[in-house]
Design a protein around this motif. Structure first.
Motif, PDB file in Angstrom:
ATOM      1  N   PHE A  92       0.855  -1.175   0.000  1.00  0.00           N
ATOM      2  CA  PHE A  92       0.000   0.000   0.000  1.00  0.00           C
ATOM      3  C   PHE A  92       0.899   1.236   0.000  1.00  0.00           C
ATOM      4  CE2 PHE A  92      -2.373  -3.232   2.588  1.00  0.00           C
ATOM      5  CZ  PHE A  92      -3.153  -3.666   1.532  1.00  0.00           C
ATOM      6  N   PRO A  93       0.853   2.039  -1.074  1.00  0.00           N
ATOM      7  CA  PRO A  93       1.839   3.111  -1.229  1.00  0.00           C
ATOM      8  C   PRO A  93       1.687   4.226  -0.199  1.00  0.00           C
ATOM      9  CG  PRO A  93       0.191   3.225  -2.971  1.00  0.00           C
ATOM     10  CD  PRO A  93      -0.065   1.955  -2.215  1.00  0.00           C
ATOM     11  N   HIS A  94       0.470   4.367   0.372  1.00  0.00           N
ATOM     12  CA  HIS A  94       0.249   5.485   1.298  1.00  0.00           C
ATOM     13  C   HIS A  94       0.552   5.109   2.734  1.00  0.00           C
ATOM     14  CE1 HIS A  94      -3.327   3.035   1.061  1.00  0.00           C
ATOM     15  NE2 HIS A  94      -3.746   3.526   2.199  1.00  0.00           N
ATOM     16  N   MET A  95       0.954   3.870   2.973  1.00  0.00           N
ATOM     17  CA  MET A  95       1.209   3.445   4.351  1.00  0.00           C
ATOM     18  C   MET A  95       2.703   3.199   4.553  1.00  0.00           C
ATOM     19  SD  MET A  95      -1.684   0.616   5.090  1.00  0.00           S
ATOM     20  CE  MET A  95      -3.369   0.797   4.531  1.00  0.00           C
ATOM     21  N   TYR A 103      -1.335  -4.385   8.578  1.00  0.00           N
ATOM     22  CA  TYR A 103      -2.670  -4.220   7.998  1.00  0.00           C
ATOM     23  C   TYR A 103      -3.597  -5.411   8.258  1.00  0.00           C
ATOM     24  CZ  TYR A 103      -6.284  -3.099   4.566  1.00  0.00           C
ATOM     25  OH  TYR A 103      -7.472  -2.827   3.958  1.00  0.00           O
ATOM     26  N   SER A 137       7.871   3.579  -1.335  1.00  0.00           N
ATOM     27  CA  SER A 137       8.629   4.230  -2.403  1.00  0.00           C
ATOM     28  C   SER A 137      10.067   4.519  -1.990  1.00  0.00           C
ATOM     29  CB  SER A 137       7.934   5.533  -2.804  1.00  0.00           C
ATOM     30  OG  SER A 137       7.820   6.377  -1.685  1.00  0.00           O
TER      31      SER A 137
END
Lengths: 354, 288
Positions: A92-95, A103, A137
């Motif tokens: 999950f890129p936002h976590m 999660y 990222s």
């Protein structure tokens, strides 16, 4: 496999059709509890669809899938006790890494204290203890891969599904991760089902391999079984390289018109000294020919020999001595005799002649 | 870039310097051409002269703001524009993102056609959309009301939401939704924790742009508004044509429209450029 071993996953006559395409065609399979099981095959052979069927992302068009004896064919992914490591990792890129790994525990409402502890354990298992605060990222490919692994393992699934997880890594990292995956599997002791199109990967890591072709399972067995005793021409060709000796050629080599295959590394090349052919023992097969190509591979050298009987042989020899351009070197254009033990021949009874 | 490449580039850049000044001047010229007229409108919102555009303005006053504020027509018009914008935006957010999800996530017969038809209202001249809507509404025997304006605005508001959300969905890995389900999340949890954080800024940006588009729309509104319905842009248009004496008040309303629109556009722009900070891989293309 022994009857006492418990089946982790069973496929009973499972098919999956997409329109008129049979992606998976009447597959029967039994994967034993605690083993490292690989599904090997070219793209489009149905191996990934089989994995997705176990994960619950696809429903079988026919047949049953059992997970530890219980039919899960109609059960949603979130109600199955399996987890997946996706080919593109699907982090999950936002976590942060911590949130990614935690999660599965969060959505299952595991208490915060236990969650933190299990996430730390999982990160320690994949050796990423100090990376918890980073975003995906900010990680390298290999690190993302480990996070994906930790995120799946933290839920303590009964079966872990891995969909070509090493495909995006470079060679060196891939070899490291192969060792790492084996270590982790031994440590956690759960069943790993590993999808790959890389035969070397499947051979080095697996307890057992299922070779897929065109939606069907061609052969299931231990790596050595699959390599040394391929049950079909497809398996012989896909798992490693095989020389296929067709009926006409077989007649001249072994005296009977049954086609067979032979592995390149079983063959030894001998130079003709003048006109005297090298001697061949009773139990060996041989074929005379001319070397058409020589490829130096470092540890080995690969030769392409054009046999007088009208077929090609690929021969791989270990470079055991320091070789230079001496008189004993076999170069292009050399007349040679290819010799191999006759028990290295594998007849191709299943898929006929080529 | 390699160091060597930089060294080769360096003399080249000095040679290009004069041309780059030309380019800069051209850019400046275009920007002035686009924005100075807006500043003139702002300036003449303060003029003491109530009819002609004499330059410089004979004097400055703030009285037109008071007059505009006390004018019930103006208040009604701005309030109507606001309501239409909000309702059209909400409708566009729901329909546009559903359409984007369908086009991005599934394959079906006619998908490309539907995608094209959805985007078409933005490309079609407003006059065509306007005539088409008016005749359809007439044929159906529906009265021209607030809701016909909303429907007219929704046609192009949907497009901006759709485009924004579609672009975001396309660069969001589809397997994160599967990963969420795999890790035990229900449909709602997946939406709440995974999908929404990833498309949230696209939704907000699309919504802001949609509102801004709706708030200043004249042509389609002209064709879909009932007799008594007058949005702020329609009021401005009527005033310029029919009531030249009201010019400074018109300028005040125009200024208000600009200010109201600037906020969402500014926010939308910030949001789309900040999207890269949300952790999407740097290799991916940016939003439109």
């Amino acid at each position: 496999m022994g009857d006492v071993a418990r089946a982790a996953v069973e496929f009973i006559g499972v098919s999956r059709r997409f329109g008129s395409v049979r992606a998976v065609d009447a597959v029967d399979l039994e994967i034993v509890d605690g083993e490292f099981f690989s599904m090997l095959g070219p793209s489009g052979s149905g191996k990934t669809t089989c994995l997705r069927l176990i994960g619950g992302f696809e429903r079988p068009s026919a047949g049953q899938i059992l997970l530890y004896g219980a039919d899960v064919s109609r059960i949603a992914p979130y109600d199955r006790d399996v987890n997946t490591v996706f080919q593109d990792y699907a982090l999950f890129p936002h976590m942060t890494v911590l949130d990614n790994v935690g999660y599965g525990l969060k959505v299952r409402r595991v208490a915060r204290a236990e969650r933190t502890q299990r996430v730390d354990e999982a990160l320690a298992l994949v050796r990423l203890e100090s990376f918890g605060a980073r975003k995906p990222s900010q990680l390298s490919g290999g690190q993302r891969q480990r996070v994906a692994l930790a995120r799946a393992l933290v839920n303590r699934p009964k079966v872990l599904l891995l969909d070509e997880p090493l495909g995006a890594l470079d060679l060196k990292l891939r070899q490291e991760m192969q060792v790492e995956l084996k270590r982790i599997q031994r440590e956690v002791g759960i069943t790993f089902i590993f999808v790959t199109h890389d035969q070397e990967e499947a051979l080095t890591m697996s307890d057992r391999i299922a070779v897929f072709n065109a939606g069907r399972v061609e052969q299931v067995g231990a790596p050595a079984d699959v390599y040394e005793h391929p049950s079909s021409e497809f398996v012989a060709g896909f798992v490693g390289i095989s020389n296929v000796v067709n009926a006409d050629a077989a007649l001249s080599v072994v005296g009977s018109p049954e086609p067979f295959t032979v592995r390149p590394e079983k063959i030894v090349l001998r130079r003709y000294e003048g006109v005297t052919p090298p001697e061949v023992s009773q139990n060996d097969c041989s074929a005379d020919g001319v070397v058409r190509d020589v490829v130096y591979l470092g540890a080995q050298t690969r030769y392409l020999v054009e046999a007088d009987a009208g077929f090609d042989l690929v021969v791989v020899q270990q470079n055991q001595t320091v070789t230079g351009a001496g008189p004993t070197t076999i170069g292009r254009g050399c007349r040679v005799r290819a010799v191999w033990p006759s028990d290295a021949n594998r007849d191709m009874t299943i898929k006929g002649d080529s | 870039m390699a160091e060597g490449g930089y060294k080769i580039d360096a003399p080249d850049q000095t040679e290009r310097a004069p041309r780059r000044w030309g380019l800069k001047a051209a850019v400046l010229g275009v920007l002035l051409f686009l924005n100075v007229p807006v500043l003139i409108v702002f300036l003449y919102a303060f003029t003491t002269d109530d009819q002609a555009f004499t330059f410089p303005p004979p004097g400055l006053t703030g009285k037109w703001f008071e007059i505009a504020w006390d004018n019930q027509d103006v208040r009604d018009a701005v309030w109507l524009s606001f309501k239409v914008g909000i309702v059209a935006t909400v409708a566009a957010l729901v329909l546009g993102s559903l359409a984007a999800a369908a086009v991005a996530r599934t394959r079906f017969f006619g998908r490309e056609t539907i995608s094209l038809l959805l985007v078409l209202p933005l490309a079609l001249p407003g006059i065509v959309t306007g005539i088409a809507l008016r005749s359809s509404i007439n044929v159906l025997g529906i009265d021209f009301t607030f809701w016909t304006i909303v429907a007219g605005h929704a046609t192009f508001c949907i497009v901006v939401v759709y485009n924004n959300v579609l672009a975001r969905l396309r660069r969001t890995s589809g397997s994160i939704i599967e990963a969420s389900m795999d890790l035990g999340a229900t449909g709602w949890q997946t939406f709440r924790y995974v999908l929404l954080p990833n498309i949230g800024t696209a939704l907000l940006a699309g919504g802001m742009l949609a509102f801004a588009l709706s708030f200043d729309e004249v042509i389609v509104t002209r064709f879909t508004a009932g007799g008594s319905q007058r949005t702020a842009p329609l009021w401005i248009f009527d005033s310029i044509v029919n009531r030249p004496r009201n010019r400074p008040v018109t300028n005040v309303v125009a200024m208000a429209v600009v200010v109201v629109m600037m906020i969402p556009i500014f926010v939308a722009q910030r949001l789309t450029s900040d999207a890269s900070l949300l952790g999407s891989p740097p290799t991916d293309d940016d939003d439109d």
